[in-house]
Design a protein around this motif. Structure first.
Motif, mmCIF file in Angstrom:
data_model
loop_
_atom_site.group_PDB
_atom_site.id
_atom_site.type_symbol
_atom_site.label_atom_id
_atom_site.label_comp_id
_atom_site.label_asym_id
_atom_site.label_seq_id
_atom_site.Cartn_x
_atom_site.Cartn_y
_atom_site.Cartn_z
ATOM 1 N N GLU A 72 0.791 -0.964 0.001
ATOM 2 C CA GLU A 72 -0.106 -0.108 -0.061
ATOM 3 C C GLU A 72 0.875 1.241 0.078
ATOM 4 O O GLU A 72 2.072 1.166 0.420
ATOM 5 C CB GLU A 72 -0.976 0.223 1.379
ATOM 6 C CG GLU A 72 -1.706 -1.318 1.236
ATOM 7 C CD GLU A 72 -2.566 -1.253 0.016
ATOM 8 O OE1 GLU A 72 -3.108 -0.426 -0.590
ATOM 9 O OE2 GLU A 72 -2.910 -2.537 -0.631
ATOM 10 N N ASP A 73 0.533 2.378 -0.407
ATOM 11 C CA ASP A 73 1.015 3.587 -0.434
ATOM 12 C C ASP A 73 1.012 4.295 0.800
ATOM 13 O O ASP A 73 0.622 5.226 0.981
ATOM 14 C CB ASP A 73 0.399 4.475 -1.449
ATOM 15 C CG ASP A 73 1.121 5.709 -1.895
ATOM 16 O OD1 ASP A 73 2.405 5.763 -1.719
ATOM 17 O OD2 ASP A 73 0.425 6.764 -2.339
ATOM 18 N N GLU A 74 1.903 3.476 1.722
ATOM 19 C CA GLU A 74 2.089 4.094 2.860
ATOM 20 C C GLU A 74 3.506 4.361 3.395
ATOM 21 O O GLU A 74 4.319 3.529 3.302
ATOM 22 C CB GLU A 74 1.371 3.290 4.096
ATOM 23 C CG GLU A 74 -0.093 3.493 4.278
ATOM 24 C CD GLU A 74 -0.515 2.184 4.544
ATOM 25 O OE1 GLU A 74 -0.201 1.367 5.239
ATOM 26 O OE2 GLU A 74 -2.066 2.065 4.299
ATOM 27 N N PRO A 75 3.750 5.720 3.989
ATOM 28 C CA PRO A 75 5.016 5.970 4.185
ATOM 29 C C PRO A 75 5.770 5.028 5.342
ATOM 30 O O PRO A 75 5.041 4.697 6.080
ATOM 31 C CB PRO A 75 4.977 7.344 4.812
ATOM 32 C CG PRO A 75 3.798 7.965 3.920
ATOM 33 C CD PRO A 75 2.955 6.697 4.026
ATOM 34 N N ALA A 76 7.062 4.848 5.025
ATOM 35 C CA ALA A 76 7.743 3.911 6.010
ATOM 36 C C ALA A 76 9.051 4.679 6.304
ATOM 37 O O ALA A 76 9.436 5.521 5.438
ATOM 38 C CB ALA A 76 8.220 2.764 5.694
ATOM 39 N N SER A 78 12.591 6.348 6.519
ATOM 40 C CA SER A 78 13.958 6.387 5.579
ATOM 41 C C SER A 78 15.025 6.210 6.727
ATOM 42 O O SER A 78 14.711 6.318 7.845
ATOM 43 C CB SER A 78 14.146 7.701 4.985
ATOM 44 O OG SER A 78 12.876 7.589 3.976
ATOM 45 N N LEU A 79 16.165 6.085 5.983
ATOM 46 C CA LEU A 79 17.447 5.979 6.801
ATOM 47 C C LEU A 79 17.988 7.548 7.210
ATOM 48 O O LEU A 79 17.661 8.407 6.649
ATOM 49 C CB LEU A 79 18.433 5.153 5.882
ATOM 50 C CG LEU A 79 18.650 3.754 5.930
ATOM 51 C CD1 LEU A 79 19.757 3.592 4.906
ATOM 52 C CD2 LEU A 79 18.769 3.221 6.945
ATOM 53 N N THR B 24 4.391 7.813 -1.545
ATOM 54 C CA THR B 24 5.707 7.107 -1.405
ATOM 55 C C THR B 24 6.201 6.323 -2.679
ATOM 56 O O THR B 24 5.476 6.633 -3.943
ATOM 57 C CB THR B 24 5.760 5.883 -0.586
ATOM 58 O OG1 THR B 24 4.559 4.794 -1.148
ATOM 59 C CG2 THR B 24 4.865 6.061 0.972
ATOM 60 N N GLY B 29 8.997 2.419 0.871
ATOM 61 C CA GLY B 29 7.905 3.601 1.512
ATOM 62 C C GLY B 29 8.651 4.831 1.671
ATOM 63 O O GLY B 29 7.975 5.585 2.628
ATOM 64 N N CYS B 30 9.562 5.206 1.394
ATOM 65 C CA CYS B 30 10.436 6.528 1.323
ATOM 66 C C CYS B 30 9.267 7.459 0.707
ATOM 67 O O CYS B 30 8.764 7.373 -0.268
ATOM 68 C CB CYS B 30 11.762 6.632 0.652
ATOM 69 S SG CYS B 30 12.958 5.661 1.443
ATOM 70 N N VAL B 42 15.698 8.322 1.629
ATOM 71 C CA VAL B 42 16.325 7.227 1.052
ATOM 72 C C VAL B 42 16.272 5.880 2.106
ATOM 73 O O VAL B 42 16.451 6.229 3.099
ATOM 74 C CB VAL B 42 17.900 7.522 0.647
ATOM 75 C CG1 VAL B 42 17.847 8.284 -0.493
ATOM 76 C CG2 VAL B 42 18.644 8.119 1.745
ATOM 77 N N ASN B 57 4.096 -0.259 -5.435
ATOM 78 C CA ASN B 57 3.172 0.528 -5.050
ATOM 79 C C ASN B 57 1.779 0.330 -5.675
ATOM 80 O O ASN B 57 1.721 0.697 -6.681
ATOM 81 C CB ASN B 57 3.868 1.837 -5.035
ATOM 82 C CG ASN B 57 3.013 3.043 -4.235
ATOM 83 O OD1 ASN B 57 1.686 2.785 -4.259
ATOM 84 N ND2 ASN B 57 3.521 4.209 -4.014
#
Ligand SMILES: [Zn+2]
Lengths: 108, 494
Positions: A72-76, A78-79, B24, B29-30, B42, B57
């Protein structure tokens, strides 16, 4: 499935030079000679497959028998930038540093 | 056409990349927020670190489907992704995940026409639309004289739709108009914001000339690909320049298509010319092969139907809808639709309140749009709302004041933000009652025997002279009413 008669594919040094250029590999004269012979053998081995009749076989797009895997288009997360840059040979804390790139990207 | 036709046909095909409006990236997921500090969006996947795996996605795929359907494309029941291999510092994996032989859609078209008839309506074929990932950004500060380029990978892995047209476009002007229509369509459908400044829409153009020969043969000049165009205006200028350049080249060398490899030229906007770019001889060998990290995607007819049903009216349909629903001209409908969905919403609310489209459309074109353009900003933030405009139009219709007075009120409402009723009261505008009007007209008639004589002699338009005088004495009088009253009084005199 050993093939009865696979035509012996012959790679020329020019073919290997081109592949090396595409792979950004600098080869010495001796390396070029050795690789031409070795790559010819590899290609010859694989080309045994050419003897199989595949007229009625669908091309395989993927070895797994799976399709339609989505997220799904869900943000995770980032580093952190420091982590992202950590293993770069050269960086300035913000960006990766590389030898000067001039002109347009060959991308997209 | 007014000018003499040139002795050649300009043949243009476009390749457009649009960034899809997802939260994203395509495979991780960025987030895709524009303008963030470098390398803050990133992760191992979009950095191409070993052991990471891409996952598609869903929203990106559905937006891409929506774009393809809006472009009348056929949707492939089965689609897969491929690796396009090349080395560049902004491409950390050493390959771009793209689509090669089985794009998810193909064989569509998008029509463009000019409401003023500047060119014939043109149906531009779409060869294919496919879904791929973007690369990062490399920055080189030549002025600083450093030997390094800096790489920002925030954009890496952002979902892009690549749209490739047939070489169906026949002039730089058409190319620009077609791009405007494409952008309008994609923005209407929520596929992309198409912001060129932020790189959400990028255009490359292929152009050559077809030159009829005396023996009936058509000579074709070598195809040139133009890059680095940063606005639709630049596209138009670059194509016009390039057509002329190729015409000069043809006259000098008579070189035809096939006599040399395809040339890439960059547009220099400040200089107004295209320049040859260094030809990378290996660049065309991308060694595509199927992406082993992504499984194929299948699309059913039901899915296609569901997406089609959720799309809403594309601009071309909406123009016709407005034209017939509100009985406005094709030109007016075009102006309204080209301003975007929100403005159309404003217009339809106004037309509904007024009860007809013509007056609403006139006020949109002459007042709302003009002031909106002067002020800048979005229609959603425009201080005069449809209810206020409808209020002014209603008062004009019932004869409280005329249109020019209505305009003054509109301007005052815009400036002060006060309700229409307050502005009307504050400006001392009150409806002139009939006895007051009658007295005024009688006074003017007795003071202007010449006009009276003219009217009695059959020249009714002479009464117009009295309207101006009436307005001077009382700015609130309604010109139509003055005219009717004056004619009535003169008639009763004889
Ligand atoms: Zn990522």
């Amino acid at each position: 499935m050993p093939a009865e008669s696979s035509p012996e594919p012959s790679l020329t040094p020019a073919d290997v030079k081109k592949v090396a250029l595409l792979g950004r590999l600098a080869l010495s004269g001796a390396e070029l000679k050795n690789l031409t012979a070795e790559l010819s053998q590899i290609v010859g081995f694989v080309s045994q497959l050419a003897a199989v009749d595949t007229d009625a076989v669908e091309p395989l797009a993927h070895p797994l028998d799976a399709q339609n895997v989505f997220r799904e288009d869900e943000p995770a997360a980032s580093l952190p930038t420091s982590e992202a840059l950590r293993s770069a040979p050269r960086q300035d804390g913000e960006c990766f540093l590389v030898p000067a790139v001039l002109g347009d990207s060959g991308s997209a | 056409m007014t000018a003499a036709s040139p002795p050649f046909t300009t043949v243009i095909g476009l390749e457009v990349h649009v960034q899809l409006q997802t939260k994203t990236k395509l495979f991780c997921g960025c987030v895709t927020t524009f303008g963030s500090p470098p390398n803050t969006q990133v992760c191992p996947t979009c950095l191409g670190l070993p052991g990471s795996l891409p996952v598609m996605n869903r929203c990106a795929f559905e937006l891409a489907l929506r774009a393809a359907l809006a472009l009348n494309c056929k949707i492939a029941a089965f689609t897969k992704w491929d690796r396009k291999n090349y080395f560049y510092p902004d491409l950390p994996k050493g390959y771009q995940i793209s689509q090669f032989d089985l794009p998810f859609s193909y064989d569509g078209h998008l029509e463009v026409s000019d409401p003023k008839g500047a060119f014939e309506p043109r149906r531009v074929g779409i060869i294919r639309v496919h879904l791929e990932e973007d690369a990062g950004k490399s920055m080189h500060d030549e002025a600083a004289g450093t030997a390094d380029s800096r790489i920002d990978l925030n954009r890496t892995g952002t979902p892009l739709c690549e749209i490739v047209t047939q070489p169906d476009i026949r002039s730089p002007q058409e190319a620009r108009a077609w791009l405007n229509e494409l952008k309008l369509l994609l923005v209407y459908l929520g596929v992309s914001d198409c912001n060129m400044q932020e790189g959400s829409l990028r255009v490359d153009a292929n152009v050559n000339l077809h030159i009829p020969q005396d023996d009936g043969r058509i000579a074709k000049t070598p195809i040139v690909e133009i890059k680095n165009m940063n606005s639709f205006r630049s596209v138009e200028r670059a194509l016009a320049y390039e057509a002329e350049r190729q015409w000069g080249e043809w006259q000098a060398t008579a070189a035809e298509l096939g006599s040399m490899p395809k040339q890439t030229r960059g547009w220099d906007d400040a200089a107004g010319i295209t320049r040859g770019q260094r030809h990378k001889e290996e660049s065309s060998d991308y060694r595509y092969f199927p992406e082993p990290d992504l499984v194929p995607v299948t699309v059913t007819d039901d899915q296609v139907a569901a997406i089609r049903a959720s799309m809403g009216e594309p601009p071309a349909v909406l123009r016709q809808t407005l034209e017939s629903r509100w009985e406005i001209s094709a030109y007016d409908a075009d102006v309204l639709v080209n301003q975007g969905k929100e403005l159309v919403g404003y217009f339809e609310e106004l037309a509904t309140l007024v009860g007809e489209g013509k007056a609403a459309s006139n006020w949109m074109q002459q007042d709302v749009l003009r002031c909106l353009n002067e002020r800048g900003g979005a229609i959603a933030d425009f201080p005069v709302r449809p209810t206020a405009v409808a209020d002014i139009i209603g008062r004009i219709k019932q004869g409280d004041f005329d249109t020019s007075r209505g305009r003054e009120i509109f301007a005052e409402v815009l400036e002060t933000g006060k309700p229409v009723a307050d502005v009307v009261a504050g400006m001392g505008i009150a409806a002139v009652d009939d006895s007051e009007l009658k007295a005024l007209c009688a006074e003017l008639i007795s003071a202007n025997p010449k006009i009276v004589a003219d009217v009695q002699g059959g020249k009714e338009q002479a009464a117009g002279g009295l309207i101006g005088q009436a307005k001077k004495k009382n700015p609130n009088v309604n010109p139509g009413k003055v005219r009717a009253m004056v004619l009535e009084l003169i008639r009763s005199m004889s």
